[in-house]
Design a protein around this motif. Structure first.
Motif, short mmCIF file in Angstrom:
data_model
loop_
_atom_site.label_atom_id
_atom_site.label_comp_id
_atom_site.label_asym_id
_atom_site.label_seq_id
_atom_site.Cartn_x
_atom_site.Cartn_y
_atom_site.Cartn_z
N GLY A 117 0.71 -1.18 0.45
CA GLY A 117 -0.12 0.14 0.35
C GLY A 117 1.23 1.06 0.18
O GLY A 117 1.85 1.70 -0.35
N ASP A 118 0.11 2.28 0.71
CA ASP A 118 0.93 3.67 0.97
C ASP A 118 1.66 3.67 1.54
O ASP A 118 0.76 4.28 2.83
N THR A 119 3.02 4.19 1.89
CA THR A 119 3.74 4.06 2.63
C THR A 119 4.16 5.23 3.30
O THR A 119 4.83 5.80 2.61
N GLU A 120 4.01 5.82 4.52
CA GLU A 120 4.75 7.34 4.76
C GLU A 120 5.03 7.28 6.09
O GLU A 120 4.68 7.38 7.03
N ASN A 121 6.80 7.40 6.21
CA ASN A 121 7.19 7.29 7.78
C ASN A 121 6.73 5.63 8.70
O ASN A 121 6.65 5.93 8.95
N PHE A 122 7.06 5.36 7.42
CA PHE A 122 6.84 3.94 8.14
C PHE A 122 8.37 2.82 8.02
O PHE A 122 9.06 2.65 7.36
N LEU A 123 8.48 2.35 9.56
CA LEU A 123 9.63 1.30 9.69
C LEU A 123 9.44 -0.03 10.47
O LEU A 123 8.61 -0.49 11.07
N PHE A 124 10.27 -0.61 9.81
CA PHE A 124 9.70 -2.16 10.56
C PHE A 124 11.40 -2.54 11.78
O PHE A 124 12.02 -2.51 10.81
N TYR A 125 11.53 -3.61 12.69
CA TYR A 125 12.89 -3.35 12.83
C TYR A 125 12.74 -4.65 12.22
O TYR A 125 12.43 -5.70 12.27
N ASP A 126 14.18 -5.12 11.80
CA ASP A 126 15.44 -6.15 11.44
C ASP A 126 16.26 -6.20 12.20
O ASP A 126 17.32 -7.20 11.78
N GLY A 127 16.10 -6.25 13.71
CA GLY A 127 17.06 -6.88 14.11
C GLY A 127 18.33 -5.90 14.71
O GLY A 127 19.29 -6.60 15.32
N GLU A 128 18.02 -4.68 13.93
CA GLU A 128 19.57 -3.95 14.50
C GLU A 128 19.45 -2.48 14.35
O GLU A 128 20.24 -1.74 15.14
N ASN A 129 18.13 -2.15 13.78
CA ASN A 129 17.92 -0.72 13.68
C ASN A 129 16.73 0.00 14.44
O ASN A 129 16.04 0.62 13.86
N ARG A 130 16.98 -0.34 15.69
CA ARG A 130 15.53 0.15 16.69
C ARG A 130 16.45 1.55 16.82
O ARG A 130 15.29 2.48 17.77
N GLN A 131 17.72 2.32 17.39
CA GLN A 131 17.85 3.36 16.92
C GLN A 131 16.85 4.40 16.65
O GLN A 131 16.91 5.28 16.77
N ALA A 132 18.11 3.84 15.55
CA ALA A 132 16.84 4.82 14.30
C ALA A 132 15.14 4.60 13.84
O ALA A 132 14.43 5.70 14.21
N ILE A 133 14.44 3.40 14.79
CA ILE A 133 13.38 3.45 14.44
C ILE A 133 12.95 4.72 15.97
O ILE A 133 11.37 5.08 15.96
N CYS A 134 14.05 4.18 17.44
CA CYS A 134 13.38 5.64 18.36
C CYS A 134 13.97 6.66 17.63
O CYS A 134 12.91 8.09 18.36
N SER A 135 14.69 6.97 17.11
CA SER A 135 14.94 8.52 16.95
C SER A 135 13.77 9.04 16.10
O SER A 135 13.12 9.75 16.43
#
Length: 227
Positions: A117-135
């Motif tokens: 679908g159409d996503t904007e500012n959607f993130l999913f955790y890949d096991g390494e990017n938690r800091q990026a999601i939190c920020s």
């Protein structure tokens, strides 16, 4: 729907074609679904081959999902399994949201089993990017400014205002600072070490008073005593 949370939910799809914690099918061709500032946590399972299975919803028609996070274990037969939505649609819009669960046992599998679908500012955790999601989430409207307030994960503002977010956010066990699945003397020592280092790590601010001190140490001891 708005300001709704599911904690430790357990959904068995049995023979359903679409299965999710919030909804089997989100929206219809005639009426759009609106989901805002919600979260889901728990497990979703299906033994039906080819079923659409997701943490939030199995499948969607016309829907707008904004400011939502999912942290669920999704298990299904086939490729239509996602740790956010099983099968999306061209009329699905997702804004300012993230998923942190697992699809068929894999942390880095997929947020959408099929058709994103159409996503904007959607993130999913890949096991390494938690800091990026939190920020990122700490800057989204409707989210708490401390991106690690939920035992190291971003939470919605209304959750934090309720005051029971550490217990019901769906991210681990309150007081389990070393994340070994239990609260014991090692976690109490972790608080003392953080105090000594003066880092003021928010994951150890168990009473949410803005600092890590002896009160947080006592909180760990109290949790141990209540077990």
């Amino acid at each position: 729907m708005k300001n709704l949370g599911f904690y430790n939910a357990a959904v068995d799809g049995a023979s359903a074609q679409s299965t999710g914690i919030l909804a089997g099918i989100l929206g219809t061709e005639e009426a759009a679904a609106l989901v805002d500032k919600c979260y889901v946590n728990g497990t979703v399972t299906s033994e039906l081959a080819g079923a659409a299975v997701g943490a939030l919803a199995g499948s969607t028609f016309e829907a707008t999902v904004s400011n939502v996070y999912t942290n669920a274990a999704v298990s299904a037969k086939g490729t239509h399994a996602g740790d956010f939505i099983g099968t999306g649609s061209e009329t699905l819009t997702v804004l300012n949201s993230y998923s942190a669960g697992k699809a068929n046992g894999s942390q880095a599998a997929r947020a959408f089993g099929d058709t994103e679908g159409d996503t904007e500012n959607f993130l999913f955790y890949d096991g390494e990017n938690r800091q990026a999601i939190c920020s990122a989430a700490s800057k989204w409207e409707g989210w708490h400014e401390d991106g690690t307030v939920g035992l190291g994960w971003p939470l919605l503002q209304w959750q934090v205002e309720r005051g029971d977010h550490a217990r019901l956010c769906g991210f681990g066990i309150q007081g389990d600072l070393n994340q070994d699945g239990k609260v014991d003397i090692a976690d109490a020592v972790t608080v003392l070490n953080i105090m000594a280092a003066g880092t003021n790590d928010t994951s150890a601010d168990l009473n949410q008073d803005g600092k890590v001190d002896i009160a947080d140490f006592v909180t760990v001891l109290n949790i141990m005593a209540e077990q």
